[in-house]
Design a protein around this motif. Structure first.
Motif, mmCIF file in Angstrom:
data_model
loop_
_atom_site.group_PDB
_atom_site.id
_atom_site.type_symbol
_atom_site.label_atom_id
_atom_site.label_comp_id
_atom_site.label_asym_id
_atom_site.label_seq_id
_atom_site.Cartn_x
_atom_site.Cartn_y
_atom_site.Cartn_z
ATOM 1 N N MET A 157 82.260 -13.429 30.160
ATOM 2 C CA MET A 157 81.499 -12.797 29.079
ATOM 3 C C MET A 157 82.380 -11.796 28.338
ATOM 4 S SD MET A 157 78.602 -14.212 29.074
ATOM 5 C CE MET A 157 77.778 -13.185 27.850
ATOM 6 N N ILE A 158 81.963 -11.466 27.164
ATOM 7 C CA ILE A 158 82.663 -10.416 26.424
ATOM 8 C C ILE A 158 82.365 -9.088 27.133
ATOM 9 C CG2 ILE A 158 82.738 -9.170 24.219
ATOM 10 C CD1 ILE A 158 81.928 -11.894 22.920
ATOM 11 N N PRO A 159 83.404 -8.318 27.490
ATOM 12 C CA PRO A 159 83.164 -7.100 28.266
ATOM 13 C C PRO A 159 82.282 -6.105 27.507
ATOM 14 C CG PRO A 159 85.461 -7.270 27.541
ATOM 15 C CD PRO A 159 84.792 -8.537 27.170
ATOM 16 N N ASN A 165 81.232 -2.468 26.382
ATOM 17 C CA ASN A 165 81.913 -1.215 26.130
ATOM 18 C C ASN A 165 80.888 -0.145 25.817
ATOM 19 O OD1 ASN A 165 84.625 -2.076 26.372
ATOM 20 N ND2 ASN A 165 84.433 -3.106 24.397
#
Lengths: 313, 937
Positions: A1-3, A5
């Motif tokens: 997955m896209i991390p 933030n």
């Protein structure tokens, strides 16, 4: 997955510290961010939590007394010049601040951020892809230094322009951490270890910089760079002469930490220059060669001594 | 994700943004305000500058969430009710806008700077403060000069003081289309408002984003590519690898050696190995990290020397070629008798030179958007060569030529760096076909540098002999250039390094040998001044050296040797107009050469050099019988002339040039002319913006077309009014006979022309005359006309640090006729800025084939503070075949400036420069030990 933030905007130092404690190991304080964000884009900084302290009003104050100037850490570099007392009493600090990056960056970059500016190296300040292609260096969790082709030491350069001047003035910093607030010499936070160049508690915040100007110090600052704007330093020197005759030389860009040489007006200046040259620990990790930068140390120091009338033609 | 509340240009936005999203991304992608540009993504170029609560910030390194409840001002807010802000007006009027990509950031920076400048009294001091204030904003086109002037005038006028300096060149903003009028670009307003759309500004609905996986090896076989994990990443639509696009391409028919992605092996670090199309940039980036490639490294060839040596059969970078090495091209030409010439010369000098590679450094990164529909492929892309890209796309996509449409939108600088068909253009076309979606890509600045195609790293040994009275006897050059991994324009570059030495001086005994080698590095190609910049440097340095030896003024030495007008060179170039002498005289006069040379204190010096360049190649790249340029004009009932041309305005002002020519021929105002250019479906073929061909060739085609339209008009009028066709004049928006018995307004003319006929369409063309000798290699460098010029540079050298500060450039350039003097000056000033960069600070450096300085922080384009004061003079010689006498101005001017700087260094400190860029340490070393030549590599 896209991390995932997180961005948090702190409104007080106490709040910043408690947020930092909650995200220990995964956060980065953000001052102006002009340096930290680029390191983040390049994958050198993988912190997923950014705690922005640039908006904390208490860190933006400047208090001036007869012999002590207290400059808040979040004062922008550009604002130092506009402050009559600072530009009057420590013009070299203004000069150093004005030599940082570009005029627009200086409107965002802060004094505190510049003091903590990450060490630099041609093999480190690169994208994640680049560093993978090069083979990771010591500062990127690799096993050898690429700049030297095998050393087990990291030679990333200390590049803060303002710190060089401030240390030559024996400036102190006021640091707040979980355990309270202390005032320590600025020079004491730099370790000389290129991988971990600063020893400040991860969650601590520099509140302000204290500069004693009672001794009527005179400082000469010089910076070597290819272009007259934008560039980081390849070598910077600050020489401060106190009324007492005490001399302090500080150099940036020549070691993983600022290099300090103390002396007095009674010393042989050539000895001080030689000491400065031999104390530097440069490698070829700059746009200028190591040999050249070494040579220019002498030129800069000689010129500084001349301007301070410590040597005569 | 967080909610962000902010005002942009007075409008309240509530946006959902990623926590670590930057302000530039929010402004461009979420608010749709694409006037704010992103040139580097690292805060090093200033293109993204906006105001945050009235303070200038770099939006590409400003967290969007920091701007919660803030007010943002972007370039789009400056003009009110369609009327330009005074500062914008000045940018337009002074010619401070060329490609326009840095313009929005430059204007915003200047706007925030201006209030602090009002107290600055003296004009020189004001200019200095503006230079300082703009020194974080890189401009690659203008040399900053006109930008600084624009800001200074704005400051002076807005502080109510009036002009302190009479402007020597008042901008005449005439309505009448006329050659020779100083005129801003026709699109300058759109650019200064931030409304001109560049390739990455055209928002396509629902487009997929493309990101590349690039090789981490310089030379390696690809054993396996595993895309399975990456394909499963959420949001990924397609992943392409090299085997899907096996057809080779290249800009030259003889160097079709490149594939869109590496097929069986990679040839440089940075070569594209796979491409991901995904819903978002982030998804494409993350997915590309999951692609696993297994490489088997093979021997790397990273230098010219290595590539000249024998290679094992499986080690060659490309498997074709007769020889067992990595030589791409060898060429040799000899004229006269060089050996005799050198023997008989009274003085000879022979030196070896080294030149690092340099990059174009245009501010707009490569970007493209591709889609397919019933008409085939449409690609909108930042290209200088729509025509060659059209051909390459048809070839690699394996579709007929009529299934491809290439559109060039506004383009943020090229300088040769966008003059090849590029892998990313082919890949997004492929991804768009595979996914059935629009696919867009914008390269990072690092990727732009890896794409390169910049000036070749070169080494050469050059020998020059002269008689004791200063006449050149013989010239010999032995040249090797490092081409990187693919061919690009390299065969032409190889020849140009040699052939373009046969002028501007008379030479009877001349020859050269040149090699181009493949190496495992990003490929080199064409860059401003293509091919001859480095060899010109060598010759001009040697001339300076000989002048010193024989104790002759180097200007006088050059004067003695210039070719005349209307002559042939030793290699049978036809020289028509030639302003060499006038150029040199001009710069000598303006620099005070005679009074100053030899009388300056140590550390200060003057240097001179000359040069020449082609106005387009007489021969086409792809052998065919198409004219070099075709222009169509359409005149309909409304009286507007539509000019359609395939030529690419890349910021050099060619659209404006076409309009000026049509305006001049038809005697009508520029407001009656509309230029539609560089759309391969709608516009007739022009070969593109390279080799300084556009003014000469597309300009002549436009002139031919306009004359054909004039003929149509004359024919219609003479038929109706029975007048003598020779007595009709076209001027001031009227057509009238000599005695004014017939005097028609333009609308009346148009009514006459279109009656019973409707819109009239005409065509014009340019075909170069047959030129040159019949020997092999005779075609290289042939041009219907050549430009000439001279530069004098002044430097200050710090004798203790070796630091070189270029303080002044006086340059003069013979452009035949300045159709638009403002634009010509802009080209000259930009050339001298770029040359200053190659002279003092720019270089591409490598570590084991890996490009070290792939960003605008470490690739050192001169800032406004590093750029000297530039004094441009236009020399007009009225070329017999150029449109209204015009020839090139965009490239030739870079040739003399670099050796002029180096010769000035010699004059200042006695150090002969044989390596570029000039290094402070070499100067110091040679000042201490004059016998020791710098490290040549």
């Amino acid at each position: 997955m896209i991390p995932t933030n997180t961005y948090i905007r702190a409104t007080s130092v106490e709040q910043a510290i408690s947020m930092a404690q909650a995200h220990q190991g995964a956060f980065r304080y953000l001052a102006g961010g002009t340096d930290a964000l680029v390191n983040k884009f390049q994958g050198n900084d993988e912190a997923s939590v950014l705690i922005d302290i640039s908006g904390i009003a208490a860190l933006k104050q400047i208090v001036t007394g007869d012999s002590l100037l207290v400059i808040g850490s979040m004062v922008c570099l550009d604002d130092l010049e506009k402050h009559p007392v600072i530009s009057g009493r420590i013009p070299a600090l203004v000069e150093a601040a004005q030599s940082v990056a570009s005029p627009t960056i200086r409107k965002t970059a802060t004094l505190g951020g510049n003091l903590l500016c990450e060490n630099r190296c041609t093999f480190y300040n690169q994208s994640a892809w680049w560093r993978e292609a090069a083979g990771h260096c010591l500062k990127c969790h690799g096993t050898v230094c690429l700049a030297t082709g095998g050393s087990k030491n990291c030679f990333s350069k200390f590049v803060s322009d303002t710190a060089v001047v401030l240390i030559s003035l024996d400036a102190h910093i006021e640091v707040s951490g979980a355990t309270g607030t202390t005032i320590i010499p600025l020079g004491s936070i730099y370790t000389g270890d290129g991988i971990n160049p600063r020893q400040v508690s991860e969650t601590a915040v520099i509140r302000s910089v204290h500069v004693q100007v009672g001794g009527n110090p005179k400082t000469i600052y010089k910076k070597l760079r290819k272009r007259e704007s934008i560039d980081f330093t390849s070598l910077s020197t600050a020489v401060t002469l106190q009324d007492s005759g005490r001399i302090r030389i500080v150099m940036g860009g020549v070691h993983a930490k600022p290099v300090v040489v103390d002396g007095s007006a009674a010393d042989n200046m050539n000895d001080l220059i030689n000491l400065a040259v031999t104390t530097s620990r440069m490698v070829d990790n700059d746009t200028y060669s190591r040999a050249y930068r070494k040579e220019i140390i002498s030129v800069f120091l000689e010129r500084s001594f001349r301007e301070l009338k410590l040597i005569h033609d | 994700m967080q909610q962000l509340k902010l005002k942009i240009n007075g409008k309240q936005y509530h946006l959902l943004v990623e926590d670590h999203e930057m302000l530039s991304h929010v402004i461009r992608e979420k608010a749709g305000l694409t006037g704010t540009k992103v040139g580097c993504g690292q805060g090093s170029c200033g293109a993204c500058t906006v105001l945050l609560n009235d303070k200038a910030v770099l939006s590409c390194i400003t967290p969007a969430m920091r701007c919660d409840n803030a007010e943002i001002t972007t370039i789009e807010a400056l003009a009110t009710e369609g009327k330009l802000h005074k500062l914008q007006e000045k940018f337009v009027e002074k010619g401070a806008v060329q490609c326009g990509f840095c313009t929005p950031g430059m204007v915003m920076t200047a706007l925030s700077l201006a209030p602090s400048l009002h107290e600055t009294g003296e004009i020189g001091q004001l200019m200095a403060r503006i230079k300082e204030g703009l020194s974080g904003n890189l401009c690659r086109c203008t040399g900053y000069k006109k930008i600084i002037e624009a800001v200074a005038e704005y400051v002076v006028e807005s502080s109510g003081k009036g002009l302190q300096h009479a402007d020597p060149n008042p901008s005449r903003l005439s309505d009448n289309g006329a050659v020779g009028v100083r005129r801003p670009y026709i699109e300058a307003e759109k650019k200064v408002k931030g409304l001109a759309e560049y390739a990455d500004d055209i928002i396509s609905k629902n487009a997929l984003h493309c990101k590349f996986l690039r090789s981490t090896y310089a030379h390696a076989l690809i054993e396996e590519i595993d895309i399975r994990d990456a394909l499963n990443f959420p949001g990924v639509h397609y992943i392409a690898t090299g085997k899907e696009l096996p057809v080779k391409f290249g800009v030259l028919p003889i160097s079709q050696d490149e594939t869109a992605m590496a097929v069986d092996k990679v040839r440089y670090i940075g070569e594209i190995v796979a491409a991901v199309a995904a819903d978002s940039e982030e998804a494409a980036v993350e997915a590309s990290k999951l692609i696993r490639v297994r490489y088997k490294p093979i021997r790397e060839f990273l230098s010219i020397e290595e590539s000249l040596n024998d290679a094992g059969e499986d080690e060659k970078i490309h498997d074709y070629g007769k020889f067992n090495n990595n030589i791409h091209k060898k060429a040799e030409l000899r004229f006269g008798d060089q050996q005799a010439g050198l023997r008989e010369a009274d003085f000879t000098v022979k030196k070896s030179f080294w030149f690092d590679g340099v990059n174009h450094g245009f501010t707009e990164p490569h970007a493209a958007t591709a889609s397919w529909d019933e008409n085939g492929l449409t690609i909108v892309t930042a290209t200088q060569v729509p025509h060659y890209l059209h051909r390459a796309l048809a070839k690699v996509m394996e579709v007929p030529l009529n299934r491809v449409r290439v559109i060039k939108p506004y383009l943020g600088g090229g300088f040769g760096g966008k003059s090849d068909p590029f892998p990313h253009e082919i890949i997004v076309s492929h991804l768009a076909r595979k996914t059935g979606r629009t696919v867009r890509v914008c390269l990072s600045r690092e990727e732009v540098f890896l794409t390169n195609h910049g000036r070749h790293p070169s080494k050469m040994t050059v020998e020059l002999g002269i008689s004791k009275d200063g006449l050149m006897q013989a010239l010999d050059a032995d040249i090797a250039i490092d081409g990187g991994a693919y061919g690009s324009f390299g065969v032409v570059t190889s020849y140009y390094n040699g052939v373009l030495l046969q002028a501007p001086y008379r030479l009877n005994n001349f020859g050269f040998r040149t090699y181009r080698v493949y190496t495992n590095k990003p490929q080199c190609g064409a860059m401003r001044g293509h091919g001859a910049v480095n060899s010109r440097f060598a010759v001009e340095s040697l001339l300076d050296d000989l002048a010193h030896q024989i104790n002759m003024d180097p200007c006088e030495l050059r004067m003695k040797n210039f070719l005349d007008s209307n002559t042939l060179t030793v290699g049978q170039y036809r020289i028509t107009s030639n302003g060499s002498r006038e150029s040199l005289e001009k710069v000598m006069e303006l620099s005070g050469w005679k009074n100053r040379i030899g009388k300056m204190e140590k550390g200060r010096g003057l240097g001179v050099a000359c040069g020449f360049f082609i106005s387009g190649s007489a021969l086409p790249i792809i052998w065919n019988e198409l004219p070099q340029s075709v222009v169509h004009l359409k005149l309909d009932f409304d009286g507007r002339v539509l000019v359609t041309s395939g030529s690419s305005d890349i910021g050099q002002g060619s659209d404006t040039m076409l309009a000026i020519i049509v305006s001049e021929v038809l005697g009508i105002g520029m407001d009656k002319i509309f230029v539609l250019a560089a759309d391969t479906l709608l516009t007739p073929v022009d070969f593109g913006s390279y080799s300084s061909r556009v003014t000469f060739m597309a300009g002549n085609a436009a002139k031919d077309a306009a004359q054909n339209l004039r003929t149509e008009i004359i024919s219609a009028l003479t038929k109706k009014y029975n007048t003598d066709p020779d007595e009709l004049n076209f001027s001031g928006n009227r057509v009238f006979s000599n005695d004014k018995t017939l005097d028609l307004s333009w609308p009346e003319v148009v009514d006459n022309l279109t009656a019973n006929r409707g819109a009239v369409c005409v065509s014009g063309k340019y075909i170069s005359p047959k030129l040159g000798g019949d020997f092999k290699g005779a075609g290289a460098g042939l041009s219907p006309s050549y430009s000439f010029g001279a530069c004098i540079a002044e430097v200050e050298v710090d004798t203790e640090t070796g630091y070189v500060k270029v303080t002044n450039i006086w340059g003069a350039h013979d452009c035949g006729k300045a159709l638009n003097p403002l634009a010509v000056e802009g080209q000259l000033e930009g050339s001298w800025h770029m040359g200053t960069g190659q002279a003092i600070s720019e270089q591409m450096t490598y570590h084991k084939g890996l490009l070290m300085n792939n960003n605008f922080l470490e690739y050192k384009i001169p800032t406004s503070l590093d750029t000297p004061d530039i004094h441009a003079s236009i020399i007009e010689t009225i070329d017999p075949e150029g449109p209204f006498g015009a020839k090139e101005a965009g490239e030739g001017a870079i040739h003399p400036v670099i050796p002029a700087i180096a010769n000035a260094v010699f004059n200042a400190v006695g150090v002969r420069i044989t390596r570029l860029p000039i290094r402070a340490e070499d100067i110091l070393e040679q000042m201490k030990d004059p016998g020791k030549a710098g490290d040549k590599r």
